[in-house]
Enzyme design. Structure first.
Site, short mmCIF file in Angstrom:
data_model
loop_
_atom_site.label_atom_id
_atom_site.label_comp_id
_atom_site.label_asym_id
_atom_site.label_seq_id
_atom_site.Cartn_x
_atom_site.Cartn_y
_atom_site.Cartn_z
N GLY A 23 -11.06 11.83 -3.99
CA GLY A 23 -10.32 11.34 -2.82
C GLY A 23 -9.72 12.50 -2.05
NE ARG A 60 -2.76 6.80 2.05
CZ ARG A 60 -2.82 5.85 1.13
NH1 ARG A 60 -1.96 4.87 1.12
NH2 ARG A 60 -3.74 5.90 0.18
CE LYS A 72 -4.37 11.05 -3.81
NZ LYS A 72 -3.81 9.71 -3.52
N GLY A 110 -16.36 5.04 -3.43
CA GLY A 110 -15.58 4.12 -4.25
C GLY A 110 -15.48 4.58 -5.69
NE ARG A 151 8.02 35.59 -6.25
CZ ARG A 151 7.65 36.56 -5.43
NH1 ARG A 151 8.54 37.48 -5.05
NH2 ARG A 151 6.42 36.65 -5.00
CB SER A 182 25.45 50.45 -8.08
OG SER A 182 25.99 49.92 -9.27
C1 UD1 Z 1 -7.52 1.93 -7.32
C2 UD1 Z 1 -8.05 0.66 -7.99
C3 UD1 Z 1 -6.92 -0.38 -8.01
C4 UD1 Z 1 -5.72 0.18 -8.75
C5 UD1 Z 1 -5.27 1.52 -8.14
C6 UD1 Z 1 -4.24 2.16 -9.05
C7 UD1 Z 1 -10.44 0.40 -7.51
C8 UD1 Z 1 -11.45 -0.23 -6.64
N1 UD1 Z 1 -9.16 0.14 -7.23
O1 UD1 Z 1 -7.22 1.63 -5.98
O2 UD1 Z 1 -7.38 -1.56 -8.69
O3 UD1 Z 1 -4.67 -0.77 -8.73
O4 UD1 Z 1 -6.38 2.43 -8.04
O5 UD1 Z 1 -3.77 3.35 -8.45
O6 UD1 Z 1 -10.78 1.09 -8.46
N2 UD1 Z 1 -11.83 8.34 -6.07
C9 UD1 Z 1 -13.01 9.03 -6.18
N3 UD1 Z 1 -14.08 8.66 -5.46
C10 UD1 Z 1 -14.05 7.58 -4.62
C11 UD1 Z 1 -12.83 6.87 -4.50
C12 UD1 Z 1 -11.76 7.26 -5.24
O7 UD1 Z 1 -13.08 10.01 -6.95
O8 UD1 Z 1 -15.07 7.31 -3.99
C13 UD1 Z 1 -10.67 8.74 -6.87
C14 UD1 Z 1 -9.50 9.20 -6.04
O9 UD1 Z 1 -9.50 10.61 -5.89
C15 UD1 Z 1 -8.30 8.78 -6.87
C16 UD1 Z 1 -8.81 7.56 -7.64
O10 UD1 Z 1 -10.23 7.63 -7.60
O11 UD1 Z 1 -7.94 9.76 -7.79
C17 UD1 Z 1 -8.33 6.24 -7.07
O12 UD1 Z 1 -8.79 6.11 -5.76
P1 UD1 Z 1 -7.92 5.39 -4.65
O13 UD1 Z 1 -8.67 5.40 -3.39
O14 UD1 Z 1 -6.56 5.96 -4.66
O15 UD1 Z 1 -7.90 3.91 -5.23
P2 UD1 Z 1 -6.92 2.74 -4.84
O16 UD1 Z 1 -7.33 2.15 -3.57
O17 UD1 Z 1 -5.53 3.22 -4.97
CA CA Z 2 -4.49 5.29 -5.35
#
Ligand code: UD1
Ligand code: CA
Length: 426
Positions: free
Chosen positions: A13, A17, A24, A83, A305, A377
Site C-alpha cells: 500500500g 493519506r 507508509k 487488493g 544520537r 571549558s
Molecule cells: C483490510 C481488510 C479489512 C480489515 C482491515 C484491518 C481486506 C479486503 N480488508 O482493509 O477487512 O478490517 O484491513 O486494518 O483485506 N496491501 C497490499 N496490496 C494491496 C492492498 C493492500 O500489500 O493490493 C497491504 C497494505 O499495504 C496494508 C494492508 O495490505 O498493509 C491492508 O491494506 P488496506 O488497504 O489498508 O486494507 P483495508 O482497506 O484497511
Molecule cells: Ca488499513
C-alpha cells in the site's frame, strides 16, 4: 512433528493519506521502520520463511529492511496493488513447493505482539479450520471489514465497509487482518477469486465465505486489546502508534533494570541497547544505534544520537549532544557540549562548552582524545585533531585543524599552542 509455518507481510500500500515522501510501511517509528516491527514479531514464531510484499517503490523497502537481514529473495513485488488477496497470492512463487500454515500480517500494524501471534497459531494448530483469524470489537468499527457470524456463532463471511449494508455496518466485531491460513488451499482459492466488489479488488477476506461454501471451517480468536492491532492511515493515528511503541520501549528497559527517572520526558529509539544499572535522567532523547553500558548516566537534557557508545561509568549531561562518538570508561561530558565523530578515552573530562567542529562544509572529520585528558571549558576542536593521553587544553582554547596535542602537553590560546614543551631528555 507439526506442520511448517511461513509468514507474509503485506506492504504494497502507498499510504497516500499520510502525505509522506516514503511508502507508509517504511515510516520510521523510534528509528525502526514500521514493517520491521511486524517482521520481528513474525520472526518470534520461528517461521521457515518470511516473505514481504512490496509495491511500486520497492527500493524503499529493500533499503529499510536490509539491516534486518531481509534479502532480495525475501521480497516480492505486487504492482499494481490489486487488493489484499492478490497481495498474498504474489508470495506464492516465493513459497512454491512448500506446505503448512501461512501467517498473514500487515506492514502498517507495527503493534502486533509475539504473544498475540503465538495465541493465534496455537489456536489454528488445534483446530481443523483452514482459516484462523483475529478479530476485535470496536466502539467505532467504521472502515473495517465486519465479521458476520451464522446462527451457530461461527464466522460465515467478512463484509468490507464499502460493500456492507446498514445492518452489517452495525456489527462491531471487525477483521484485524492478522490471519493464519492453510497455505496450499489458500493459494488455490485466491487464484480463483474475482474482483466483483465495491473497490474492484481481490479481497483476502473473501476466503472466509469460500471456505464455508466448501464445508470447511473458519475459526476466530477475539482479541482483548484492540491497541495491538491498530494500524495508521493518518498523522493522528501515527501519533497514537508512536506513543504506544514508546511506552513499550521504556517499559522494556525498566523491566531489564535500567533506571528511567521520568518516562514522561524520555525518548529512546527501538535499537538502542542499554545495560542494567544505567541511569537515564529527565528530558533526554537517545537515538539510533547507540549502546550504553552499566553505571552510565545520561541527562538531564541530553541528545544522544546514533553511533554513540558509552562505556562503563561514563556520563553525558545537560545540553550535551553526541553523534558517532565513543566515551571510554568513566569519561564525562557533563555540560553544553557537542561531540561528533569523536573518540574520548577512559577517564577524560570534557569541560563545559566544548565543541568538536567536525564538519568543514563538505566532509566530516574525526577527533581522537586519549585517556585522562582534561579538555578546558569552551575548547573548540577543529577536526581532524588528536589529543594524546594526559594532555590538557586551557579554557577557551581553539585547536585549529590537524592539531596534535602530544602526551601530557598543555595547549592554550587562539589558535592553541603548546604552553611549554616537555624538557628534552638528556
Ligand atoms: C483490510 C481488510 C479489512 C480489515 C482491515 C484491518 C481486506 C479486503 N480488508 O482493509 O477487512 O478490517 O484491513 O486494518 O483485506 N496491501 C497490499 N496490496 C494491496 C492492498 C493492500 O500489500 O493490493 C497491504 C497494505 O499495504 C496494508 C494492508 O495490505 O498493509 C491492508 O491494506 P488496506 O488497504 O489498508 O486494507 P483495508 O482497506 O484497511
Ligand atoms: Ca488499513
Amino acid at each position: 512433528m507439526s506442520a511448517p509455518l511461513h509468514a507474509v507481510i503485506l506492504a504494497a500500500g502507498e499510504g497516500t493519506r499520510l502525505g509522506g515522501a516514503v511508502p507508509k510501511v517504511v515510516t520510521p517509528l523510534w528509528g525502526r521502520p514500521s514493517a520491521a516491527y511486524t517482521l520481528l514479531a513474525a520472526r518470534s514464531l520461528d517461521p521457515a520463511r518470511v516473505i514481504v510484499v512490496a509495491g511500486k517503490r520497492r527500493e524503499f523497502l529493500d533499503e529499510a529492511l536490509a539491516p534486518y537481514g531481509v534479502s532480495n529473495e525475501d521480497i516480492v513485488q505486487q504492482d499494481p496493488a490489486r487488493g489484499t488477496g492478490d497481495a498474498v497470492l504474489t508470495a506464492r512463487s516465493a513459497l512454491a513447493g512448500r506446505t503448512g500454515h501461512l501467517v498473514v500480517l500487515y506492514g502498517d500494524c507495527p503493534l502486533v505482539t509475539p504473544e498475540l501471534l503465538e495465541t493465534l497459531v496455537a489456536e489454528h494448530r488445534s483446530h481443523a479450520a483452514v482459516i484462523t483469524l483475529l478479530t476485535v470489537s470496536l466502539a467505532d468499527p467504521t472502515g473495517y471489514g465486519r465479521i458476520v457470524r451464522d446462527d451457530g456463532g461461527l464466522v460465515a463471511e467478512i463484509v468490507e465497509q464499502a460493500d456492507a449494508s446498514a445492518t452489517v455496518r452495525e456489527i462491531d466485531e471487525v477483521n484485524t487482518g492478522v490471519w493464519v491460513i492453510d497455505m496450499p488451499w489458500a493459494f488455490e482459492q485466491l487464484a480463483q477469486l474475482g474482483t466483483d466488489n465495491a473497490q474492484g479488488e481481490v479481497y483476502l477476506t473473501d476466503l472466509a465465505a469460500r471456505a464455508r461454501a466448501e464445508g470447511l471451517s473458519v475459526a476466530a480468536v477475539r482479541w482483548h486489546d484492540p491497541t495491538d492491532v491498530v494500524g495508521f492511515n493518518t498523522q493522528a493515528e501515527l501519533g497514537v502508534v508512536r506513543r504506544v511503541l514508546r511506552q513499550r520501549i521504556l517499559e522494556g528497559h525498566a523491566a531489564a533494570g535500567v533506571e528511567i527517572v521520568d518516562p514522561d520526558t524520555t525518548f529512546i529509539d527501538a535499537e538502542v541497547e542499554i545495560e542494567p544499572g544505567a541511569r537515564i535522567l529527565p528530558c533526554t532523547m537517545i537515538e539510533g544505534q547507540t549502546r550504553i553500558a552499566s553505571g552510565c548516566e545520561v541527562g538531564p537534557f541530553s541528545h544522544v544520537r546514533t553511533g554513540t557508545v558509552m562505556e562503563a561509568g561514563s556520563a553525558i549531561g545537560n545540553f550535551t549532544e553526541t553523534k558517532k562518538t565513543t566515551l571510554g570508561a568513566g569519561a564525562k561530558a557533563k555540560h553544553l557540549t557537542y561531540l561528533g565523530d569523536a573518540v574520548v578515552g577512559p577517564k577524560s573530562n570534557i569541560g563545559a562548552g566544548t565543541i568538536t567542529a567536525n564538519y568543514d562544509g563538505t566532509h566530516k572529520h574525526a577527533t581522537t582524545i586519549g585517556a585522562g585528558v582534561f579538555v578546558g571549558s569552551g575548547t573548540v576542536i577543529v577536526a581532524p585533531a588528536q589529543i594524546d593521553d594526559g594532555a590538557t587544553t586551557g579554557a577557551g582554547a581553539i585547536l585549529t585543524g590537524n592539531s596534535h596535542v602530544g602526551p601530557g602537553e598543555v595547549w592554550v590560546g587562539v589558535p592553541a599552542k603548546p604552553l611549554h614543551k616537555p624538557e628534552p631528555s638528556a
